[in-house]
Design a protein around this motif. Structure first.
Motif, PDB file in Angstrom:
ATOM      1  N   UNK A  15       0.850  -1.182   0.000  1.00  0.00           N
ATOM      2  CA  UNK A  15       0.000   0.000   0.000  1.00  0.00           C
ATOM      3  C   UNK A  15       0.889   1.236   0.000  1.00  0.00           C
ATOM      4  N   UNK A  16       0.635   2.125  -0.952  1.00  0.00           N
ATOM      5  CA  UNK A  16       1.390   3.386  -1.035  1.00  0.00           C
ATOM      6  C   UNK A  16       0.551   4.484  -0.385  1.00  0.00           C
ATOM      7  N   UNK A  17       1.152   5.192   0.590  1.00  0.00           N
ATOM      8  CA  UNK A  17       0.505   6.323   1.250  1.00  0.00           C
ATOM      9  C   UNK A  17       1.146   7.620   0.756  1.00  0.00           C
ATOM     10  N   UNK A  18       0.308   8.617   0.466  1.00  0.00           N
ATOM     11  CA  UNK A  18       0.804   9.873  -0.117  1.00  0.00           C
ATOM     12  C   UNK A  18       0.090  11.048   0.541  1.00  0.00           C
ATOM     13  N   UNK A  19       0.864  12.061   0.946  1.00  0.00           N
ATOM     14  CA  UNK A  19       0.299  13.250   1.588  1.00  0.00           C
ATOM     15  C   UNK A  19       0.425  14.451   0.644  1.00  0.00           C
ATOM     16  N   UNK A  20      -0.604  14.750  -0.146  1.00  0.00           N
ATOM     17  CA  UNK A  20      -0.494  15.841  -1.130  1.00  0.00           C
ATOM     18  C   UNK A  20      -0.347  17.216  -0.499  1.00  0.00           C
ATOM     19  N   UNK A  21      -0.717  17.361   0.793  1.00  0.00           N
ATOM     20  CA  UNK A  21      -0.636  18.693   1.415  1.00  0.00           C
ATOM     21  C   UNK A  21       0.806  19.169   1.555  1.00  0.00           C
ATOM     22  N   UNK A  22       1.786  18.247   1.483  1.00  0.00           N
ATOM     23  CA  UNK A  22       3.201  18.631   1.586  1.00  0.00           C
ATOM     24  C   UNK A  22       3.883  18.706   0.220  1.00  0.00           C
ATOM     25  N   UNK A  23       3.122  18.792  -0.879  1.00  0.00           N
ATOM     26  CA  UNK A  23       3.703  18.784  -2.222  1.00  0.00           C
ATOM     27  C   UNK A  23       3.070  19.871  -3.082  1.00  0.00           C
ATOM     28  N   UNK A  24       3.477  19.910  -4.329  1.00  0.00           N
ATOM     29  CA  UNK A  24       2.921  20.902  -5.271  1.00  0.00           C
ATOM     30  C   UNK A  24       1.433  20.675  -5.517  1.00  0.00           C
ATOM     31  N   UNK A  39      -3.863  13.306   6.574  1.00  0.00           N
ATOM     32  CA  UNK A  39      -4.270  13.749   5.240  1.00  0.00           C
ATOM     33  C   UNK A  39      -3.670  12.888   4.134  1.00  0.00           C
ATOM     34  N   UNK A  40      -3.212  11.685   4.489  1.00  0.00           N
ATOM     35  CA  UNK A  40      -2.646  10.778   3.488  1.00  0.00           C
ATOM     36  C   UNK A  40      -3.750  10.109   2.673  1.00  0.00           C
ATOM     37  N   UNK A  41      -3.471   9.892   1.386  1.00  0.00           N
ATOM     38  CA  UNK A  41      -4.293   9.051   0.522  1.00  0.00           C
ATOM     39  C   UNK A  41      -3.563   7.737   0.316  1.00  0.00           C
ATOM     40  N   UNK A  42      -4.284   6.706  -0.190  1.00  0.00           N
ATOM     41  CA  UNK A  42      -3.618   5.407  -0.329  1.00  0.00           C
ATOM     42  C   UNK A  42      -4.052   4.717  -1.609  1.00  0.00           C
ATOM     43  N   UNK A  43      -3.206   3.768  -2.038  1.00  0.00           N
ATOM     44  CA  UNK A  43      -3.510   2.936  -3.201  1.00  0.00           C
ATOM     45  C   UNK A  43      -2.751   1.622  -3.045  1.00  0.00           C
ATOM     46  N   UNK A  44      -3.322   0.524  -3.530  1.00  0.00           N
ATOM     47  CA  UNK A  44      -2.664  -0.778  -3.449  1.00  0.00           C
ATOM     48  C   UNK A  44      -2.004  -1.099  -4.791  1.00  0.00           C
ATOM     49  N   UNK A  45      -0.807  -1.708  -4.736  1.00  0.00           N
ATOM     50  CA  UNK A  45      -0.046  -2.038  -5.950  1.00  0.00           C
ATOM     51  C   UNK A  45       0.506  -3.453  -5.823  1.00  0.00           C
ATOM     52  N   UNK A  46       0.373  -4.256  -6.892  1.00  0.00           N
ATOM     53  CA  UNK A  46       1.026  -5.564  -6.934  1.00  0.00           C
ATOM     54  C   UNK A  46       2.416  -5.389  -7.537  1.00  0.00           C
ATOM     55  N   UNK A  47       3.418  -5.903  -6.833  1.00  0.00           N
ATOM     56  CA  UNK A  47       4.810  -5.742  -7.261  1.00  0.00           C
ATOM     57  C   UNK A  47       5.241  -7.026  -7.961  1.00  0.00           C
ATOM     58  N   UNK A  48       5.653  -6.953  -9.243  1.00  0.00           N
ATOM     59  CA  UNK A  48       6.035  -8.179  -9.955  1.00  0.00           C
ATOM     60  C   UNK A  48       7.305  -8.808  -9.389  1.00  0.00           C
ATOM     61  N   UNK A  49       7.476 -10.083  -9.660  1.00  0.00           N
ATOM     62  CA  UNK A  49       8.640 -10.828  -9.161  1.00  0.00           C
ATOM     63  C   UNK A  49       9.950 -10.346  -9.765  1.00  0.00           C
ATOM     64  N   UNK A  50       9.885  -9.752 -10.971  1.00  0.00           N
ATOM     65  CA  UNK A  50      11.129  -9.329 -11.627  1.00  0.00           C
ATOM     66  C   UNK A  50      11.415  -7.849 -11.403  1.00  0.00           C
ATOM     67  N   UNK A  51      10.784  -7.227 -10.377  1.00  0.00           N
ATOM     68  CA  UNK A  51      11.017  -5.802 -10.100  1.00  0.00           C
ATOM     69  C   UNK A  51      12.221  -5.629  -9.179  1.00  0.00           C
ATOM     70  N   UNK A  52      13.025  -4.605  -9.452  1.00  0.00           N
ATOM     71  CA  UNK A  52      14.085  -4.192  -8.523  1.00  0.00           C
ATOM     72  C   UNK A  52      13.919  -2.731  -8.107  1.00  0.00           C
ATOM     73  N   UNK A  53      12.993  -2.011  -8.764  1.00  0.00           N
ATOM     74  CA  UNK A  53      12.740  -0.608  -8.418  1.00  0.00           C
ATOM     75  C   UNK A  53      11.281  -0.290  -8.735  1.00  0.00           C
ATOM     76  N   UNK A  54      10.651   0.426  -7.823  1.00  0.00           N
ATOM     77  CA  UNK A  54       9.280   0.884  -8.022  1.00  0.00           C
ATOM     78  C   UNK A  54       9.336   2.364  -8.379  1.00  0.00           C
ATOM     79  N   UNK A  55       8.666   2.775  -9.462  1.00  0.00           N
ATOM     80  CA  UNK A  55       8.720   4.156  -9.947  1.00  0.00           C
ATOM     81  C   UNK A  55       7.297   4.704 -10.010  1.00  0.00           C
TER      82      UNK A  55
END
Length: 528
Positions: free
Chosen positions: A24-33, A68-84
């Motif tokens: 799960x990715x948490x993101x706080x837009x209030x601290x960004x552009x 004030x965080x928002x969230x989203x779920x992501x499946x990470x593939x087995x061949x991943x070495x970096x999440x972008x």
């Protein structure tokens, strides 16, 4: 530490991302552009946006239970070495938060693929501790070590000066010679702080002049940049990144693009870093034009110089990335130059022992007074009129002052010699000015001082305040450049520190007059 440092904006649960799992990715837009927008879209891929499935379709983020965080779920593939990933205000784009053009990246562990290592070559004219004049030398060494620790191959190419301290070079030996423009260039190899370093020695004596700077530098360093590229070409090297620093190795950028790119070094990209815009403007402007990516050493300094005509046409490829220090070199727990090694657990005992040793070594009274350390080159940039005022103010407040530093300008050096003589006769028990360069003494001053004063008129990053904090000395700084980015005033910066997930850690002041430095120094000494 890297993941936690951006937690005020983005983090994952679990914090360490494993391949083949859901996070799960948490993101706080209030601290960004995106400034607190409630509708945010998440765009993600893997392996530095090169994953075979390409970018995932945009996902709308959902409210979370965390502030004030928002969230989203992501499946990470087995061949991943970096999440972008990046964030936008609309499904079809609109305003983006892409971390000032850098995008967000989080390492993925345990996958079936590893990130292919890069070959990075730094071409520089300084390197600590063997050829150090200022912070540039420190950064070349510590940045190279940090990137090498990530698994990349790092080489450094330096001029071979006759004034180098080769006792800090291991396995030093001659490897070969080659000719360029009628001059024989001898190549030496050695290891410095665990890094592979190639030393180029033109046989016409260009770098046998007893100093690093001050002898027809533009011509000497231009020649060095040419022969560094020639050496890479003649040895069949294929670096991924050529990293050049400040005006002194800026010619690498255009010499590479105009003369060497078509001759076998074609895969390289050029990164150019501005450590200080004060010197070599023409060279810096030209390197900005020719480099593939340009950086400077703090986010605030990048904003301060963004209106400069050398910089402003290139903002699309210009990024402020805060310098760091090497925590192995600057480590009070493992430092041979201080009497008692310490961590945060026994910092009071460790600093007390260092303070007594410092007072004994310099002949100061061994009284328990607030001790203000000043470690700097004595130039106008470093706020020498504020340094002089702060010395007298500290004496008035019954404190002690130890200054370590010298001036490249003989007139300024003489001013401080006269001030030193005056102070040592009138206040010899509480002031000592050591007008020289002394690396071991600097370690003892950081450890023995209660405060470290950095009143620079401008400061691209500054390493002094970072080292001070590593040794438990509280920084007292002017709010500019990297000093603003790293020091959070205990009275005025609580909210700014909290946004970055930090606590207030020093004293700071605005302005460039005596009342400004008094404001910070008086509060520091009163707090002591």
């Amino acid at each position: 530490m890297f993941l936690l440092s951006q937690k005020h904006i983005v983090y994952t649960e679990p914090l360490i991302v494993q391949a083949g799992t859901e996070v799960t990715v948490f993101y706080n837009p209030s601290n960004t552009v995106l400034g607190g927008k409630t509708e945010v879209w998440f765009r993600c891929s893997f392996n530095r946006w090169t994953h075979r499935y390409g970018p995932l379709p945009p996902q709308k983020m959902l409210p979370s239970d965390v502030g004030s965080y928002l969230k989203v779920k992501v499946k990470v593939p087995l061949d991943a070495y970096m999440m972008d990933f990046v964030f936008s205000e609309k499904e079809d784009g609109g305003l983006f938060d892409n971390k000032y053009g850098m995008d967000y990246h989080i390492p993925v562990y345990g996958g079936v693929m590893k990130e292919p290592p890069m070959h990075i070559v730094h071409i520089a004219v300084e390197m600590a501790p063997i050829a150090k004049v200022g912070g540039l030398g420190d950064v070349v060494t510590s940045l190279s070590r940090a990137v090498q620790d990530l698994g990349h191959t790092v080489n450094i190419i330096l001029p071979k000066y006759d004034c180098m301290n080769l006792s800090n070079v291991k396995d030093f030996h001659y490897t070969r010679s080659f000719f360029w423009s009628g001059t024989e260039i001898k190549v030496w190899f050695g290891r410095v702080e665990g890094l592979s370093v190639y030393f180029l020695e033109p046989q016409d004596g260009k770098f046998s002049v007893g100093c690093i700077y001050g002898r027809n530098d533009a011509e000497r360093f231009g020649f060095f940049c040419h022969v560094a590229l020639e050496y890479l070409l003649q040895t069949g090297s294929h670096p991924d990144i050529l990293h050049c620093h400040d005006w002194s190795s800026a010619p690498v950028a255009w010499l590479f693009k105009e003369h060497y790119k078509q001759y076998g070094l074609s895969s390289a990209r050029v990164v150019f870093t501005i450590h200080n815009l004060e010197f070599g403007a023409h060279f810096i402007g030209k390197a900005m034009t020719y480099s593939d990516m340009a950086t400077t050493v703090s986010h605030t300094y990048s904003k301060e110089v963004s209106g400069n005509p050398l910089i402003s046409p290139h903002l699309h490829k210009f990024h402020g990335i805060l310098n760091g220090i090497d925590p192995d070199i600057w480590d009070p727990y493992n430092d041979n130059f201080i009497p008692v090694n310490y961590t945060s657990e026994n910092v009071v005992e460790g600093k007390k022992a260092a303070k007594i040793t410092l007072q004994q070594k310099l002949g100061l009274s061994q009284s328990d007074q607030p001790l203000v350390g000043i470690i700097t080159r004595l130039t106008v940039q470093k706020g020498i009129h504020l340094i002089k005022h702060a010395i007298w103010r500290t004496i008035e407040r019954h404190g002690q002052v130890v200054l370590l530093g010298s001036a490249p300008d003989p007139r300024i050096q003489n001013e401080f010699v006269n001030l030193s003589n005056q102070l040592h006769s009138s206040h010899g028990d509480c002031v000592r000015l050591c007008l020289t360069y002394d690396e071991p003494l600097s370690h003892l001053i950081y450890a023995g001082s209660d405060f470290i004063l950095v009143p620079s008129l401008f400061e691209p990053c500054g390493l002094t305040q970072l080292i001070a904090m590593r040794y438990g000395a509280i920084p007292v700084v002017r709010r500019t450049g990297g000093l603003y980015d790293t020091v959070f005033d205990v009275d005025n910066d609580k909210d700014r520190a909290q946004i970055q997930g930090l606590e207030p850690n020093g004293f700071s002041f605005e302005g460039a007059d005596s009342s400004g430095v008094d404001y910070a120094l008086n509060r520091a000494i009163s707090a002591w």
